[in-house]
Write a protein that holds these residues in place. Structure first.
Motif, mmCIF file in Angstrom:
data_model
loop_
_atom_site.group_PDB
_atom_site.id
_atom_site.type_symbol
_atom_site.label_atom_id
_atom_site.label_comp_id
_atom_site.label_asym_id
_atom_site.label_seq_id
_atom_site.Cartn_x
_atom_site.Cartn_y
_atom_site.Cartn_z
ATOM 1 N N GLN A 199 0.820 -1.206 0.000
ATOM 2 C CA GLN A 199 0.000 0.000 0.000
ATOM 3 C C GLN A 199 0.858 1.262 0.000
ATOM 4 N N GLY A 200 2.107 1.116 -0.382
ATOM 5 C CA GLY A 200 2.997 2.261 -0.521
ATOM 6 C C GLY A 200 3.984 2.025 -1.638
ATOM 7 N N ALA A 201 4.224 3.042 -2.461
ATOM 8 C CA ALA A 201 5.210 2.956 -3.535
ATOM 9 C C ALA A 201 5.642 4.368 -3.894
ATOM 10 N N ALA A 202 6.890 4.513 -4.287
ATOM 11 C CA ALA A 202 7.402 5.844 -4.614
ATOM 12 C C ALA A 202 8.604 5.719 -5.533
ATOM 13 N N SER A 207 17.623 8.834 -9.026
ATOM 14 C CA SER A 207 18.161 7.482 -9.189
ATOM 15 C C SER A 207 17.252 6.592 -10.019
ATOM 16 N N GLN A 208 16.008 7.052 -10.262
ATOM 17 C CA GLN A 208 15.007 6.257 -10.973
ATOM 18 C C GLN A 208 14.755 4.921 -10.283
ATOM 19 N N GLN A 209 14.864 4.893 -8.968
ATOM 20 C CA GLN A 209 14.604 3.670 -8.214
ATOM 21 C C GLN A 209 13.124 3.602 -7.835
ATOM 22 N N GLN A 285 15.527 16.764 2.954
ATOM 23 C CA GLN A 285 15.696 16.415 1.547
ATOM 24 C C GLN A 285 16.342 15.035 1.410
ATOM 25 N N GLY A 286 15.713 14.187 0.608
ATOM 26 C CA GLY A 286 16.188 12.831 0.406
ATOM 27 C C GLY A 286 15.635 11.819 1.381
ATOM 28 N N GLY A 305 22.950 6.365 1.169
ATOM 29 C CA GLY A 305 22.955 5.540 -0.028
ATOM 30 C C GLY A 305 21.618 4.845 -0.166
ATOM 31 N N ASP A 306 21.649 3.527 -0.316
ATOM 32 C CA ASP A 306 20.418 2.752 -0.413
ATOM 33 C C ASP A 306 20.058 2.090 0.911
ATOM 34 N N LYS A 307 20.684 2.505 1.990
ATOM 35 C CA LYS A 307 20.408 1.927 3.298
ATOM 36 C C LYS A 307 19.604 2.901 4.158
#
Length: 349
Positions: A199-202, A207-209, A285-286, A305-307
């Motif tokens: 129920q969540g997506a972004a 980064s187009q992730q 931000q971020g 990063g991605d963590k």
């Protein structure tokens, strides 16, 4: 006019102001920002509203038949730069209901040029675990789908849409580079598998992730960075347990299963998410923001990063289930609260 609600928090920013934009909404679910400064809000029972810049609401006509049952109904909204409004909803059928996605144009508070883009296969009885969030990225449309609760084992097979993410072109065509296009017996629109109820997506800008979160069973809510073709484990691996107790699957990890970037135990029942990029909250931000239904808070997740390295619970004094969080064109954060008298709120410093 609504009065301003000032909530003081122990935060790295300062006091926060919540301004009600609209009230008395019937379980609002999806939110889109209109170019004229207004808003589109979907109400789960099956009503779409245009709320103008003055706060006045206007019902929008032209919706299809909607299965208003349990967690199903009129769900997410996404508006692209070409004027197409994308909608996800629970579609009724002879065998039950399933998540469907369509797009249309908004003209004089009516939906026109209706195009059905996607139907979840198969339709299933019951009112739980429809998903569903919509994310637009370049020419693509990402759709998150629930396992429909009673069919959880089918989240591990590729001949159905239960417990999957899907990637389509915006007009509904299947991209030729989807990971299972050449896999025998697989539905070619599938992007990832092994999910429970997302129920969540972004989209993480820059980064187009493609990120999602999903509800765990009595613990084990997850945040995931979705990679094409990856299996995210459900129900073979999970950090949760059966309702009332009892092990699910084979443990918390297994070869070939992608581990989540973050979990919540006990569950917060996450819903809605956005990466903040605006100027009003420079310190944020971020950061990744997630609404909490059971947890009745706005979660701020700090990334390196991605963590995900830490979290902060905001708006805990609000005492409301937060269904949706989105960054607005003005840099404010907008929230939808989930109740029979839900609200659209604007969060600013």
């Amino acid at each position: 006019m609504f009065a301003l609600l000032l909530i003081c928090l122990t935060t790295q920013v300062r006091a926060l102001i919540l301004t009600p934009v609209a009230a008395d909404l019937a379980h609002p679910w999806g939110l889109a920002f209109l170019p004229d400064g207004g808003y589109l809000v979907s109400e789960r029972p099956g009503r779409l509203l245009r709320i103008d810049a003055k706060g006045e609401r206007h019902p929008v006509s032209g919706l299809p038949p909607i299965a208003n049952q349990g967690q199903g109904g009129l769900l997410d909204l996404a508006l692209d730069g070409d004027g197409w409004l994308y909608l996800s909803y629970s579609e009724p059928g002879d065998d039950g209901a399933g998540t469907a996605v369509a797009r249309a144009r908004l003209q004089k508070d009516a939906l026109t040029d209706w195009q059905l883009l996607f139907r979840q296969q198969p339709k299933v009885g019951g009112g739980a675990h429809f998903g569903s969030r919509l994310v637009l990225m370049d020419d693509y449309l990402f759709i998150t789908l629930g396992d429909r609760y009673t069919e959880r084992d089918r989240a591990q097979t590729l001949d159905n849409h239960l417990g999957k993410t899907v990637r389509l072109h915006r007009d509904g065509r299947v991209p030729g580079d989807n990971p299972f296009v050449k896999t025998a017996g697989a539905l070619p629109e599938i992007w990832s598998l092994g999910h429970r109820n997302m129920q969540g997506a972004a989209l993480r800008l820059g980064s187009q992730q493609f990120w999602t979160h999903e509800h765990g069973p009595q613990g084990g809510d997850e945040v995931n960075l979705i990679q094409p073709g990856h299996n995210y484990g459900w129900p073979k691996v999970t950090f949760g347990e059966e309702y009332g107790g009892g092990k699910i699957g084979i443990g918390q990890s297994a070869p070939g299963m992608t581990v989540p970037l973050w979990i919540w135990v006990p569950s917060i029942a996450p819903s809605g998410m956005t990466f903040y990029q605006g100027e009003l909250f420079k310190e944020w931000q971020g950061d990744l923001f997630v609404g909490a239904l059971r947890g009745q808070a706005l979660m701020r997740l700090k990334l390196e990063g991605d963590k995900i390295v830490s979290q902060e619970r905001l708006l805990t004094d609000l005492g409301e289930r937060i269904r949706t969080v989105k960054e607005g064109p003005d840099g404010a954060l907008y929230l939808l609260t989930d109740s029979g008298k839900g609200r659209l709120l604007r969060l600013t410093p």
